[in-house]
Design a protein around this motif. Sequence first.
Motif, PDB file in Angstrom:
ATOM      1  N   LEU A  47     -24.884  14.692  54.416  1.00 25.92           N
ATOM      2  CA  LEU A  47     -24.802  14.502  55.784  1.00 25.92           C
ATOM      3  C   LEU A  47     -24.002  15.682  56.525  1.00 25.92           C
ATOM      4  O   LEU A  47     -24.312  15.909  57.701  1.00 25.92           O
ATOM      5  CB  LEU A  47     -23.889  12.962  56.169  1.00 25.92           C
ATOM      6  N   ILE A  48     -23.181  16.172  56.011  1.00 22.88           N
ATOM      7  CA  ILE A  48     -22.364  17.259  56.512  1.00 22.88           C
ATOM      8  C   ILE A  48     -23.300  18.548  56.791  1.00 22.88           C
ATOM      9  O   ILE A  48     -23.349  19.219  57.705  1.00 22.88           O
ATOM     10  CB  ILE A  48     -21.200  17.865  55.602  1.00 22.88           C
ATOM     11  N   LYS A  49     -24.115  18.833  55.610  1.00 19.49           N
ATOM     12  CA  LYS A  49     -25.103  19.837  55.915  1.00 19.49           C
ATOM     13  C   LYS A  49     -26.102  19.569  56.929  1.00 19.49           C
ATOM     14  O   LYS A  49     -26.667  20.594  57.803  1.00 19.49           O
ATOM     15  CB  LYS A  49     -25.811  20.092  54.563  1.00 19.49           C
ATOM     16  N   TRP A  50     -26.506  18.511  56.942  1.00 18.07           N
ATOM     17  CA  TRP A  50     -27.853  18.237  58.003  1.00 18.07           C
ATOM     18  C   TRP A  50     -27.518  17.569  59.209  1.00 18.07           C
ATOM     19  O   TRP A  50     -28.275  17.652  60.150  1.00 18.07           O
ATOM     20  CB  TRP A  50     -28.775  17.703  57.196  1.00 18.07           C
ATOM     21  N   ILE A  51     -26.365  16.746  59.377  1.00 22.04           N
ATOM     22  CA  ILE A  51     -26.186  15.993  60.729  1.00 22.04           C
ATOM     23  C   ILE A  51     -24.939  16.890  61.247  1.00 22.04           C
ATOM     24  O   ILE A  51     -23.724  16.324  61.183  1.00 22.04           O
ATOM     25  CB  ILE A  51     -25.827  14.596  60.502  1.00 22.04           C
ATOM     26  N   VAL A  52     -24.985  18.035  61.827  1.00 24.17           N
ATOM     27  CA  VAL A  52     -24.267  19.047  62.112  1.00 24.17           C
ATOM     28  C   VAL A  52     -23.054  18.445  63.116  1.00 24.17           C
ATOM     29  O   VAL A  52     -22.038  18.241  63.109  1.00 24.17           O
ATOM     30  CB  VAL A  52     -24.846  20.296  62.712  1.00 24.17           C
ATOM     31  N   PRO A  53     -23.828  17.735  64.490  1.00 18.98           N
ATOM     32  CA  PRO A  53     -22.783  17.669  65.456  1.00 18.98           C
ATOM     33  C   PRO A  53     -21.771  16.501  65.066  1.00 18.98           C
ATOM     34  O   PRO A  53     -20.845  16.659  65.573  1.00 18.98           O
ATOM     35  CB  PRO A  53     -23.702  17.130  66.519  1.00 18.98           C
ATOM     36  N   SER A  54     -22.290  15.467  64.273  1.00 18.26           N
ATOM     37  CA  SER A  54     -21.426  14.017  64.253  1.00 18.26           C
ATOM     38  C   SER A  54     -20.635  14.120  63.096  1.00 18.26           C
ATOM     39  O   SER A  54     -19.733  13.660  62.838  1.00 18.26           O
ATOM     40  CB  SER A  54     -22.179  12.905  64.529  1.00 18.26           C
ATOM     41  N   ILE A  55     -21.234  14.831  61.879  1.00 20.40           N
ATOM     42  CA  ILE A  55     -20.621  14.750  60.706  1.00 20.40           C
ATOM     43  C   ILE A  55     -20.052  16.070  60.156  1.00 20.40           C
ATOM     44  O   ILE A  55     -18.986  15.978  59.707  1.00 20.40           O
ATOM     45  CB  ILE A  55     -21.641  14.221  59.422  1.00 20.40           C
ATOM     46  N   SER A  56     -20.512  17.001  60.390  1.00 24.83           N
ATOM     47  CA  SER A  56     -20.061  18.312  59.710  1.00 24.83           C
ATOM     48  C   SER A  56     -18.897  18.815  60.684  1.00 24.83           C
ATOM     49  O   SER A  56     -18.885  19.208  61.720  1.00 24.83           O
ATOM     50  CB  SER A  56     -21.223  19.316  60.200  1.00 24.83           C
ATOM     51  N   ASN A  57     -17.673  18.713  60.184  1.00 27.78           N
ATOM     52  CA  ASN A  57     -16.583  18.990  60.463  1.00 27.78           C
ATOM     53  C   ASN A  57     -15.450  19.200  59.440  1.00 27.78           C
ATOM     54  O   ASN A  57     -15.742  18.830  58.259  1.00 27.78           O
ATOM     55  CB  ASN A  57     -16.025  17.962  61.501  1.00 27.78           C
ATOM     56  N   SER A  58     -14.451  20.022  59.735  1.00 28.67           N
ATOM     57  CA  SER A  58     -13.683  20.516  58.581  1.00 28.67           C
ATOM     58  C   SER A  58     -13.099  19.073  58.042  1.00 28.67           C
ATOM     59  O   SER A  58     -12.880  19.520  56.634  1.00 28.67           O
ATOM     60  CB  SER A  58     -12.457  21.319  59.089  1.00 28.67           C
ATOM     61  N   GLN A  59     -12.679  18.258  58.627  1.00 33.25           N
ATOM     62  CA  GLN A  59     -11.998  17.258  58.109  1.00 33.25           C
ATOM     63  C   GLN A  59     -12.968  16.455  56.905  1.00 33.25           C
ATOM     64  O   GLN A  59     -12.744  16.135  55.961  1.00 33.25           O
ATOM     65  CB  GLN A  59     -11.613  16.113  58.817  1.00 33.25           C
ATOM     66  N   ALA A  60     -14.245  16.125  57.423  1.00 33.06           N
ATOM     67  CA  ALA A  60     -15.116  15.550  56.344  1.00 33.06           C
ATOM     68  C   ALA A  60     -15.432  16.324  55.034  1.00 33.06           C
ATOM     69  O   ALA A  60     -15.431  16.286  54.055  1.00 33.06           O
ATOM     70  CB  ALA A  60     -16.584  15.261  57.318  1.00 33.06           C
ATOM     71  N   GLU A  61     -15.623  17.716  55.577  1.00 31.78           N
ATOM     72  CA  GLU A  61     -16.037  18.686  54.555  1.00 31.78           C
ATOM     73  C   GLU A  61     -14.752  18.961  53.349  1.00 31.78           C
ATOM     74  O   GLU A  61     -15.029  18.809  52.218  1.00 31.78           O
ATOM     75  CB  GLU A  61     -16.312  20.165  55.129  1.00 31.78           C
ATOM     76  N   ILE A  62     -13.573  18.948  53.829  1.00 30.00           N
ATOM     77  CA  ILE A  62     -12.366  19.116  53.000  1.00 30.00           C
ATOM     78  C   ILE A  62     -12.256  17.822  52.185  1.00 30.00           C
ATOM     79  O   ILE A  62     -12.076  17.732  51.014  1.00 30.00           O
ATOM     80  CB  ILE A  62     -11.123  19.343  53.781  1.00 30.00           C
ATOM     81  N   GLN A  63     -12.404  16.505  52.910  1.00 32.46           N
ATOM     82  CA  GLN A  63     -12.299  15.608  52.115  1.00 32.46           C
ATOM     83  C   GLN A  63     -13.481  15.203  51.189  1.00 32.46           C
ATOM     84  O   GLN A  63     -13.042  15.040  49.909  1.00 32.46           O
ATOM     85  CB  GLN A  63     -12.428  14.157  53.076  1.00 32.46           C
ATOM     86  N   VAL A  64     -14.624  15.679  51.319  1.00 28.38           N
ATOM     87  CA  VAL A  64     -15.719  15.732  50.178  1.00 28.38           C
ATOM     88  C   VAL A  64     -15.321  16.465  49.005  1.00 28.38           C
ATOM     89  O   VAL A  64     -15.347  16.073  47.904  1.00 28.38           O
ATOM     90  CB  VAL A  64     -16.980  16.007  50.848  1.00 28.38           C
TER      91      VAL A  64
END
Length: 250
Positions: free
Chosen positions: A124-141
């Motif tokens: 989701l982070i990789k492919w849904i850039v505007p809504s999911i790809s943010n630093s918080q989600a990435e760091i959490q993963v």
Amino acid sequence: MIKSSAQREGSHVLLVEDHKLNQAVARHFLEHCGVQVTIANNGSEAVAAVKNQLFDLVLMDLQMPELNGYQAVAEIRKDNQYKDLPIIALTAHAMEGEQERCLAAGMNDYLTKPFALADLKQILIKWIVPSISNSQAEIQVNLEKLVEQLGKESAMVPLDAVIRLVPERLDKLTDALRTNDREMAKQQAHGLKGSLNVYGSSQLSKLLYRIEDGDYMDSEADGIISSLENELGLALKLAQKMRDSLNTSS
């Protein structure tokens, strides 16, 4: 080009899966990520759904009745307006060459079932850039993967080290940037990059690489410092939260 529903609240994912249990698990994971889910039970339903609704991403099972995943993707890609719609293959086959076959058939990426929540989040982070790809989600993963790989007790060691050492390194780095001490900035950026390589955000990594390579003008220092403080502050906050959670559950 197909319009993205990412501008609306949440993102819309089409889950194409004929197995009810797999549907339930995947829906639960997706809703946990804050994603709106529509289910298609086979390839024919998937083609019809794509033509009638807007989706940010499609999770496509490969082995299904009526139309299989490969056939459904071929039908969808016939219409040029869906050429940029991310379609992710879901397969139980981890055979060599399967991923290449999926990509050659017009899919964008690949998830092997059963997949973990962290794996789905990465997609989701990789492919849904505007809504999911943010630093918080990435760091959490990345933090979740760290705990999954090392175990709760072992993961405490790098978390403690980051929480203890990063603030001091950040102070030294920002001081070096403010005084135009590029050699010191390079050293501190290199040290931070190593400390946060496992679970920092890609945005933070890019900033640190720029500083280490000296790829910035002195006039940009204030903006870089602001971005660093935001990104590192977020990383520390999430690391502390994860550490507290591990302490509570131990």
